[in-house]
Structures are given as C-alpha cells and as structure tokens.
Design a protein around this motif. Sequence first.
Motif, PDB file in Angstrom:
ATOM      1  N   LYS A  51       0.708  -1.356   0.114  1.00  0.00           N
ATOM      2  CA  LYS A  51      -0.179   0.007   0.096  1.00  0.00           C
ATOM      3  C   LYS A  51       1.028   1.291   0.105  1.00  0.00           C
ATOM      4  O   LYS A  51       2.025   1.218   0.653  1.00  0.00           O
ATOM      5  CB  LYS A  51      -0.788   0.058   1.139  1.00  0.00           C
ATOM      6  N   ALA A  52       0.316   2.298  -0.715  1.00  0.00           N
ATOM      7  CA  ALA A  52       1.152   3.450  -0.785  1.00  0.00           C
ATOM      8  C   ALA A  52       1.390   4.223   0.465  1.00  0.00           C
ATOM      9  O   ALA A  52       2.366   4.629   0.945  1.00  0.00           O
ATOM     10  CB  ALA A  52       0.484   4.438  -1.586  1.00  0.00           C
ATOM     11  N   GLU A  97       4.410   4.413  -5.588  1.00  0.00           N
ATOM     12  CA  GLU A  97       3.922   5.698  -4.941  1.00  0.00           C
ATOM     13  C   GLU A  97       3.902   5.615  -3.552  1.00  0.00           C
ATOM     14  O   GLU A  97       3.458   4.472  -2.927  1.00  0.00           O
ATOM     15  CB  GLU A  97       2.193   5.728  -5.213  1.00  0.00           C
ATOM     16  N   ILE A  99       2.499   7.560   0.208  1.00  0.00           N
ATOM     17  CA  ILE A  99       1.882   8.720   0.761  1.00  0.00           C
ATOM     18  C   ILE A  99       2.415   9.030   2.190  1.00  0.00           C
ATOM     19  O   ILE A  99       2.300   7.977   2.666  1.00  0.00           O
ATOM     20  CB  ILE A  99       0.385   8.355   0.758  1.00  0.00           C
TER      21      ILE A  99
END
Lengths: 131, 283
Positions: A51-52, A97, A99
């Motif tokens: 997961k980002a 990616e 976050i």
Amino acid sequence: MNHIEAKVIKIEQKDNITLVSFASQGQNLRMMSLGLNTPIKEGSQVTLGVKATSIALAKNLSGEISMSNQLPCKIEALNKGELLCSITLRFGDALIESITTLKSANTMNLELEDEVIALIKASELSILEVR
Amino acid sequence: MMMKIDISKKLYGISQDMSLDVKLEIKEGEFLAISGESGSGKTTLLRILAGLEDAQGEIIVSEKIYLDAHNSLATQARGIGFVFQDYALFANMSVEQNLLFVKKDKNLAAHLLSLTGLNTLAKRLPHSLSGGQKQRVALCRAFMSKPKLLLMDEPLSALDPKMRSQLQEDILKLHNEFATTTLMVSHDPSEIYKLASRMIVLEDGKIINDGTPKEILLKTQGSQKFSLRGELLEIKKADIIYIAVVAIGQQIVEVVLDAKEAKQFQVGQIVQVSTKAFAPSLS
C-alpha cells in the motif's frame, strides 16, 4: 496498491511463518508471511503488492535500521494536498507511490529528481499474484 | 475404503434442468461438509444416500451395496442416522421414549442424554423444550442405532448463534465417540471450519471444489490472509487520498485507497477486503 515485479530467490520456513526473499530491479526484497498457500518456489516470478501508505521515505539515510526493504528511488512527481502528500517514485523501470504527511515531505524538503530510499517493512509486503 | 458414491440424477429446477453427477470416495470416520448455493443439489444428494430418492449409479458403504443397477436397499436397511432442520420428534412421547423408540436400550439412551446434558429432561415432552434442546434430542435419537453413517441437513440453521455453538460441540463429541462417518449440509463457514475434516462445494449438481475447509474457506489473494467479501457503498475523496466504505455482513468498514485504486472500483460492486495477517488487531 503498488505493484512490484520480482523473482523469488529464497524461501525460509519455521512453523507457520515464512520468510521469502525476492530480487527486483537489481535489489533484494524480503517478505514476512504466515504459511503460504500460493504455489511459489525459488525462481517463481511474482507480483508483489504494498500500500502507498505503508511506504516511508528516507533521504541521506545512515545508521542501522530494521526495515528489510530499502529501495533506492528517484522522485518523479509530487502531489501536495493540505495534509498529505503523494510522491511518485521511479524504482528501476517501475513506478511506485508513497503517501506521507505533507509535514514530513516539507521537513525533508522533497523535490523532483531527489534520490530517496523507499522503506517497507517485511510484514507490509505481500504477494498479489504468481505469474 | 468406507464409502463409494458414483451417482447421477436428472433434476428439474425452477429456472433450469440440470443433472446431479457426484463421484466421491469418503473414508471411514471422515466428517464431510457439503456446501453450495441453494438448488445446487446438496439435499438431493443426502436424500439419495438415505434411499429416499432414486438415482442411477452406485453407492457402496463398507462393501454393502446400497444402490446399483439392479437393487436399491430400503432406507431402514441402510442403518443411517438422520438429523434434519425440523426436529421431527414424536410429540406425545417423552424425550427418553423418543430415543427408546429407535432401540430399546436404556443404558445407551441414558449415556447419550448425559453426554449432551439432557439427563434432567428425560421425562419431559418435546413441546416443553427449547429449539436447541429439541435438536439435541433429535441428535441423540439419531445415535440410538449406532449408525455407521450420519446424515445431517442444515441441522443447526434454525438456532441462535450461542445454541448453535453448543450443539456443534455435541455433534463433534458424538461423531468422535461413535466413530461415525458424518455428512453434513451446511452454509455456515465457521461451522464447517469447526466440525468438518473435509468439504465439497456443489454447483449445478457438480463438485467444483474438494479439500480441507481451511484450503477452501480461507479466501486469500496471494499472501493476504485476512480477507472478507463485502459490498462497496461509497468512495469518498479525502485530501489527496480516497476512503472506500464497505459493508461486510452487518458491519461497515473503511479502507484507504490511493487515486489509482479509487478509479478501479465502482460503488455497488462486490469486493474482497484483504490485508496481511500482521495488520489487524483484536480487542
């Protein structure tokens, strides 16, 4: 969910815990898992997922750190929100990616073309698919 | 080899006709759960095994022929125990008499009633019992003939969850003590996981899956061990990320998505919510 293509290079098992090592883009990755019910063996090609929000970034990293996965990347894009920041990273020929909070991104003074290390705990990495 | 089934039967359904084709070998002492959508042929399969419906093919149990091209053994001669969803107790007989009706063995009846905690209710009539107690009596009664084979058709589906869990323990106790081979139709994954050593899944009259409950029920995507099916209710934008709201059973959960993930899904879609076994915590 980020997708990373990788090749299984080693599988270690103890009771119901499995530790799998992979090679991807010239780097080694490691995954901690419970018993695997996917049919993988050494040499299998897999798609890994993370997961980002589970990818941390480091710049000028030094010292010891327990993160199993440390991927050298280059920042390709930054999308700053009011509280959060999405950072697109080039890892070899793949894009991933991360976050983070906007605060972290600003404190680190992240900019396009910066060289950073993407950090992923072994327990955050998973196998999405066996090719 | 305990049981060999190779049968087929044409079924006339509401929406379409289909053929029930089941080929199966079951080991002695196995606890087999049979699951599948309604109309997939589960109950018909049990009824054929019980001799309540005919079919083509053969059924052999411990070298005894229940069914072949020439013969079909009568239900009573098959020595099978049954438990169905409705208790089917004799209303004018006490709990003990219901058991003794099958076989006049007072010791066995007393033993079964004490195993399932019913000994104090032996003289009561069925109408004064709760649903769970009635189903316990039905279970004890099925064991009075010491059946080699026990067939159960959703035996616990009319009971509340607490009662269900107690009865599951009773079923397991009796299955082990009497070394019965048990076939149970069930929809409930937790029940199948707790009781069965093997499960098959029927679809349109065919076996589409056969394995241990863990292999079949643990729906995983690769190494993601924590996986639940739900309906996607909403995708909300929050700053630069997205929050998906998913209904799982009676609960609502939220899952954080990135922009790319958010584009892949549509509201109303059935989705699999999964994560690794490391992330969730219990409280």
